[in-house]
Design an enzyme around this catalytic site. Structure first.
Site, PDB file in Angstrom:
ATOM      1  N   HIS A   1     -20.344  54.959  10.819  1.00 18.04           N
ATOM      2  CA  HIS A   1     -19.117  55.599  11.304  1.00 18.04           C
ATOM      3  C   HIS A   1     -18.552  56.586  10.271  1.00 18.04           C
ATOM      4  CE1 HIS A   1     -18.573  52.875  14.842  1.00 18.04           C
ATOM      5  NE2 HIS A   1     -19.204  52.025  14.066  1.00 18.04           N
TER       6      HIS A   1
ATOM      7  N   ASN B   1     -15.622  50.050  20.113  1.00 19.52           N
ATOM      8  CA  ASN B   1     -16.554  51.142  20.400  1.00 19.52           C
ATOM      9  C   ASN B   1     -16.330  51.653  21.820  1.00 19.52           C
ATOM     10  OD1 ASN B   1     -17.907  51.190  17.949  1.00 19.52           O
ATOM     11  ND2 ASN B   1     -19.580  49.864  18.629  1.00 19.52           N
TER      12      ASN B   1
ATOM     13  N   HIS C   1     -10.096  46.652   9.739  1.00 17.67           N
ATOM     14  CA  HIS C   1     -10.696  45.336   9.502  1.00 17.67           C
ATOM     15  C   HIS C   1     -10.476  44.445  10.725  1.00 17.67           C
ATOM     16  CE1 HIS C   1     -12.163  41.757   7.863  1.00 17.67           C
ATOM     17  NE2 HIS C   1     -11.694  41.834   6.637  1.00 17.67           N
TER      18      HIS C   1
ATOM     19  N   TYR D   1     -15.759  43.985   6.692  1.00 17.62           N
ATOM     20  CA  TYR D   1     -14.856  45.132   6.596  1.00 17.62           C
ATOM     21  C   TYR D   1     -14.030  45.130   5.321  1.00 17.62           C
ATOM     22  CZ  TYR D   1     -16.400  46.398  11.214  1.00 17.62           C
ATOM     23  OH  TYR D   1     -17.189  46.777  12.260  1.00 17.62           O
TER      24      TYR D   1
HETATM   25 FE1  HDE Z   1     -18.653  47.975  12.408  1.00 22.02          FE
HETATM   26  N1  HDE Z   1     -18.556  48.466  10.438  1.00 22.02           N
HETATM   27  N2  HDE Z   1     -19.954  46.511  11.980  1.00 22.02           N
HETATM   28  N3  HDE Z   1     -18.883  47.584  14.392  1.00 22.02           N
HETATM   29  N4  HDE Z   1     -17.407  49.451  12.855  1.00 22.02           N
HETATM   30  C1  HDE Z   1     -17.849  49.466   9.915  1.00 22.02           C
HETATM   31  O1  HDE Z   1     -16.487  49.304   8.009  1.00 22.02           O
HETATM   32  C2  HDE Z   1     -20.179  46.006  10.766  1.00 22.02           C
HETATM   33  C3  HDE Z   1     -19.659  46.611  14.941  1.00 22.02           C
HETATM   34  C4  HDE Z   1     -16.890  49.749  14.082  1.00 22.02           C
HETATM   35  O2  HDE Z   1     -13.092  54.360  11.896  1.00 22.02           O
HETATM   36  C5  HDE Z   1     -17.826  49.445   8.412  1.00 22.02           C
HETATM   37  O3  HDE Z   1     -14.820  50.527   7.088  1.00 22.02           O
HETATM   38  C6  HDE Z   1     -21.012  44.838  10.861  1.00 22.02           C
HETATM   39  C7  HDE Z   1     -19.320  46.387  16.318  1.00 22.02           C
HETATM   40  C8  HDE Z   1     -16.053  50.915  14.008  1.00 22.02           C
HETATM   41  O4  HDE Z   1     -13.103  53.441   9.908  1.00 22.02           O
HETATM   42  C9  HDE Z   1     -18.601  48.173   8.074  1.00 22.02           C
HETATM   43  C10 HDE Z   1     -21.289  44.693  12.180  1.00 22.02           C
HETATM   44  C11 HDE Z   1     -18.320  47.291  16.590  1.00 22.02           C
HETATM   45  C12 HDE Z   1     -16.079  51.296  12.669  1.00 22.02           C
HETATM   46  C13 HDE Z   1     -19.008  47.676   9.443  1.00 22.02           C
HETATM   47  C14 HDE Z   1     -20.614  45.738  12.887  1.00 22.02           C
HETATM   48  C15 HDE Z   1     -18.073  48.021  15.383  1.00 22.02           C
HETATM   49  C16 HDE Z   1     -16.929  50.364  11.984  1.00 22.02           C
HETATM   50  C17 HDE Z   1     -18.275  50.722   7.761  1.00 22.02           C
HETATM   51  C18 HDE Z   1     -22.172  43.662  12.842  1.00 22.02           C
HETATM   52  C19 HDE Z   1     -17.600  47.528  17.909  1.00 22.02           C
HETATM   53  C20 HDE Z   1     -15.396  52.486  12.045  1.00 22.02           C
HETATM   54  C21 HDE Z   1     -17.030  51.372   7.205  1.00 22.02           C
HETATM   55  C22 HDE Z   1     -21.707  42.371  12.744  1.00 22.02           C
HETATM   56  C23 HDE Z   1     -16.876  46.384  18.404  1.00 22.02           C
HETATM   57  C24 HDE Z   1     -13.985  52.191  11.670  1.00 22.02           C
HETATM   58  C25 HDE Z   1     -15.975  50.408   7.417  1.00 22.02           C
HETATM   59  C26 HDE Z   1     -13.339  53.438  11.101  1.00 22.02           C
HETATM   60  C27 HDE Z   1     -17.184  50.407  10.608  1.00 22.02           C
HETATM   61  C28 HDE Z   1     -19.709  46.550   9.591  1.00 22.02           C
HETATM   62  C29 HDE Z   1     -20.733  45.914  14.285  1.00 22.02           C
HETATM   63  C30 HDE Z   1     -17.091  49.060  15.330  1.00 22.02           C
HETATM   64  C31 HDE Z   1     -19.753  48.335   7.122  1.00 22.02           C
HETATM   65  C32 HDE Z   1     -21.486  44.010   9.699  1.00 22.02           C
HETATM   66  C33 HDE Z   1     -19.919  45.357  17.271  1.00 22.02           C
HETATM   67  C34 HDE Z   1     -15.296  51.582  15.139  1.00 22.02           C
HETATM   68  O5  HDE Z   1     -17.774  47.219   7.484  1.00 22.02           O
END
Ligand code: HDE
Length: 709
Positions: free
Chosen positions: A78, A151, A343, A366
């Site tokens: 992202h 999402n 988060h 997060y």
């Molecule tokens: Fe994320 N995801 N994600 N994700 N995600 C991040 O956090 C992660 C997942 C989503 O505009 C990171 O600050 C894991 C699902 C959005 O700043 C990180 C898993 C969904 C955003 C991270 C998922 C999301 C992130 C990278 C699997 C939809 C952007 C930077 C368990 C429900 C937020 C950050 C923004 C961002 C980890 C799966 C949505 C690395 C480990 C499912 C919208 O923490």
């Protein structure tokens, strides 16, 4: 010292002179970071006019050093995003479901910051790539900050967070050459999803038009996981969060998305900023699917802890509980959009996590990611991350600490500070006591094992045009895979979803048809289709009017007047910049040019109109005019002509008697109503169907569907 002097120094507390906020653009004079005035910032300190630069030049070193450190690590996923400020107003009908005031209290307004993003691309990548979009909302509530980090798809590729690094490694550019950027059309992505069959449902979404939204404001949003709501009376329910865009759900077509990657890589970002600036504020209703909280944590046989499953809206309707309106652009991209830290664990009383294993892993990830991205544990002190309520957290010190805490008591319970800060369950976030029992182990729940039923549910719920787009996307992406084994495996997997789809994709790839497989029985869910049954709102849509000197410029003015109440933007496209001379026509005067034909592309318009009087001019014969009109036609957009403008359409290969091609003899104001309706349908679905070689029809079960379709 006399007593008098002692009194004076006691009265003058030097700490009172510390600025309450970090220094930034204070005063009129250029200064160093230490506040010393600078007389010249254009020339380094040198020994003589052409001599070496001196190490002594602190101003030079401070300026360059700060510049060298201007970038922070981009988000690992992202990274590319755009954001806006706004407000969320609760309707009040969720009061029986949750004690969270921002949802429950009728009329309560809560400030929000929303960041939209693509997932795979680097920070500088293009907006319109085929990808999932992030839809992350920070609610600065009166009970603390709540982040809904969702999402634009309601499901995810994997079921367990432990697979996330593998998924992202596979989907990101190849590790050797770092290509391709920001897309899934490559071997490692398809290798991963063809060997991890739980991804199949989400892959269907990724190959559909949902993965190339027309605009962030025409995208749905989903919390994906099931959450638990807790009401004031202690009762609980399980819910799924939905964002429903007031403007409907609309996408680009694939060729248009690809063109936009080059012609305007900021396509979605620009749209968001432009419409907010123009006052056409994007809006979404927040919706809840409410399901009983019983120990099975399932609904109609669907495991609510499995993030690869939806609950069809026809089985559990979405109840709308509030309205989100985005009203202001960030004033500094870095400070706000880049530094915002979401988060999943930022929950408030009344909203609780569940045991979805994907959500559980996110509860860890997060916070951890912000430590490396924002350089330490004090990121919640950054202005965009500050809660809008008092904070008294006993957290101390650390990198970039900007608070000056007082006192010596940094723990509770304590006797030295009257046991403050006080703690009590009243108004606190208290984890709901769900009962847990089980053997420790790396489990594979049987209820997570059906990977094809909902993939098929998604497919059969689409209209024929949407299905054709999805098929073409599979054929495009798999054609970009070099490895035959991957293509064959994916096509065999598709045969378990739909034989016809698998055979069509195989044929296009030049592969033998896969062996027939049993496919699950499903009841379509029309809510999954984007094809509108009737014209919707058109706020912020853009109409291009092709005109030149001597043409009838009233086409632009009457459309602008006729559609102004809906914030439609009318842009004059001409063969030169400056302004156009329309004095040969009644009421004609001059009109400023918004775009030259040399500097525009069809992707900038939702509809294109050729003014009367263009025929026979240099603009009419300019090959770029034909390209613009052909592209708009091919992408299913409304194409229109006034008077002899029709000749320009015909000469460009636009068939006049085709759906969505409009023509009025002279008075351009007669175009307003039909053009409005054409824009409201987003595209001519009939034309898109003809171009895709299918017959247009609404999605099965959708309003307007004819029996037997
Ligand atoms: Fe994320 N995801 N994600 N994700 N995600 C991040 O956090 C992660 C997942 C989503 O505009 C990171 O600050 C894991 C699902 C959005 O700043 C990180 C898993 C969904 C955003 C991270 C998922 C999301 C992130 C990278 C699997 C939809 C952007 C930077 C368990 C429900 C937020 C950050 C923004 C961002 C980890 C799966 C949505 C690395 C480990 C499912 C919208 O923490």
């Amino acid at each position: 010292m006399t007593d008098d002097r002692q009194d004076q120094s006691a009265a003058r507390d030097p700490r009172a002179a510390i600025p309450p906020t970090p220094p930034a653009q204070d005063g009129e004079r250029l200064t160093t970071a230490q506040g010393a005035r600078v007389d010249d910032t254009d020339h380094s300190l040198t020994a003589g006019p052409r001599g070496p630069v001196l190490l002594e030049d602190h101003h030079l070193r401070e300026k360059i050093t700060h510049f060298d450190h201007e970038r922070i690590p981009e988000r690992v996923v992202h990274a590319r995003g755009a954001a806006a400020h706004g407000v969320f107003r609760a309707y009040g009908n969720a009061a029986t479901l949750t004690k969270a005031g921002f949802l429950a209290d009728e009329g309560r307004e809560t400030e929000v910051f929303v960041r939209f993003s693509t997932v795979l691309g680097s920070r500088g990548s293009a907006d319109t790539v085929r990808d999932v979009r992030g839809f992350a909302t920070k609610f600065y509530t009166a009970e603390g900050t709540f982040d809904l980090v969702g999402n634009n798809f309601p499901v995810f590729f994997i079921q367990d967070a432990v697979k996330f690094p593998d998924l992202i490694h596979a989907a990101k550019p190849h590790a050797d050459r770092e290509i391709p950027q920001a897309q899934t059309a490559h071997d490692t992505f398809w290798d991963f999803v063809s060997t991890h069959t739980e991804a199949t449902h989400t892959v269907m979404w990724a190959m559909s038009d949902r993965a190339i939204p027309r605009s962030y404001r025409t995208m749905e949003g989903f919390g994906v996981h099931t959450f638990r709501l807790e009401a004031a009376d202690g009762s609980t329910c399980l819910v799924k969060f939905h964002w429903k865009p007031v403007l409907g759900v609309h996408s680009l077509v694939w060729e248009e998305a690809q063109l936009a990657q080059g012609a305007d890589p900021d396509f979605n970002r620009r749209d968001l900023a432009d419409v907010i600036e123009s006052g056409a504020y994007p809006q979404w209703e927040l919706g809840l699917q409410v399901m009983p909280d019983d120990p099975s944590e399932t609904f109609e046989g669907i495991d609510l802890l499995d993030p690869t499953k939806i609950v069809p809206e026809e089985l559990c309707p979405v109840q709308r509980v509030g309205l989100l309106t985005l009203t202001a652009n960030p004033s500094n991209f870095f400070a706000e959009t880049e530094q915002v830290a979401f988060h999943v664990g930022h929950l408030v009383p009344g909203v609780q996590a569940t045991n979805d294993p994907l959500m559980q892993g996110r509860m860890f990830s997060y916070l951890d990611t912000q430590l490396s991205r924002l350089g330490g544990p004090n990121f919640s002190q950054l202005p965009i991350n500050r809660p809008h309520v008092p904070v008294n957290d006993l957290l101390r010190d650390g990198m970039h600490q900007s608070a000056i805490h007082e006192g010596i008591v940094t723990y509770v319970p304590n006797g030295l500070d009257d046991d403050r800060p006080t703690r009590s369950p009243e108004g606190a976030f208290v984890t709901y006591p769900t009962h847990i029992e089980g053997d420790k182990g790396r489990w594979h729940p049987a209820s997570f094992e059906d990977h094809t039923t909902q993939a098929r549910l998604f497919l059969v719920s689409l209209s024929p045009v949407e299905r054709a787009h999805l098929r073409a996307a599979f054929a495009f992406e798999l054609a970009k895979c070099a490895d035959d084994g991957i293509r064959e495996r994916e096509v065999a997997l598709l045969a378990r979803v739909d034989g016809e789809l698998a055979a069509a994709v195989a044929a296009e790839l030049g592969l033998p048809a896969p062996a027939p497989a049993d496919v699950p029985d499903v009841v379509p869910s029309p809510a999954l289709s984007q094809r509108p049954a009737e014209p919707g709102r058109i706020d912020g849509r853009v109409v291009g009017v092709l005109a030149t000197d001597g043409a009838d410029l009233s086409a632009a003015t009457s459309l602008a007047d006729g559609l102004a109440s809906e914030h439609v933007v009318v842009r004059v496209v001409a063969d030169h910049g400056g302004s156009l001379d329309g004095s040969g026509h009644v009421g004609g005067d001059t009109l400023p040019v918004d775009r030259t034909i040399a500097a525009t592309r069809s992707i900038e318009y939702d509809a294109v109109v050729v003014a009367a009087g263009v025929a026979g001019t240099a603009l009419a014969t300019d090959p770029r005019t034909a390209v613009l009109l052909q592209e708009a036609f091919r992408h299913g957009k409304a194409v229109a002509a006034v008077g002899d403008g029709a000749e320009v359409l015909a000469a460009s290969g636009v068939e006049l008697d085709t759906p969505g091609v409009l023509h009025v003899p002279d008075d351009a104001s007669a175009l307003v109503a039909p053009l409005r309706d054409a824009l409201g349908l987003h595209r001519s679905w009939e034309r898109l169907a003809r171009l895709a070689g299918v017959v247009d029809a609404p999605a099965p079960g959708a309003p307007g569907e004819r029996p037997g379709d």
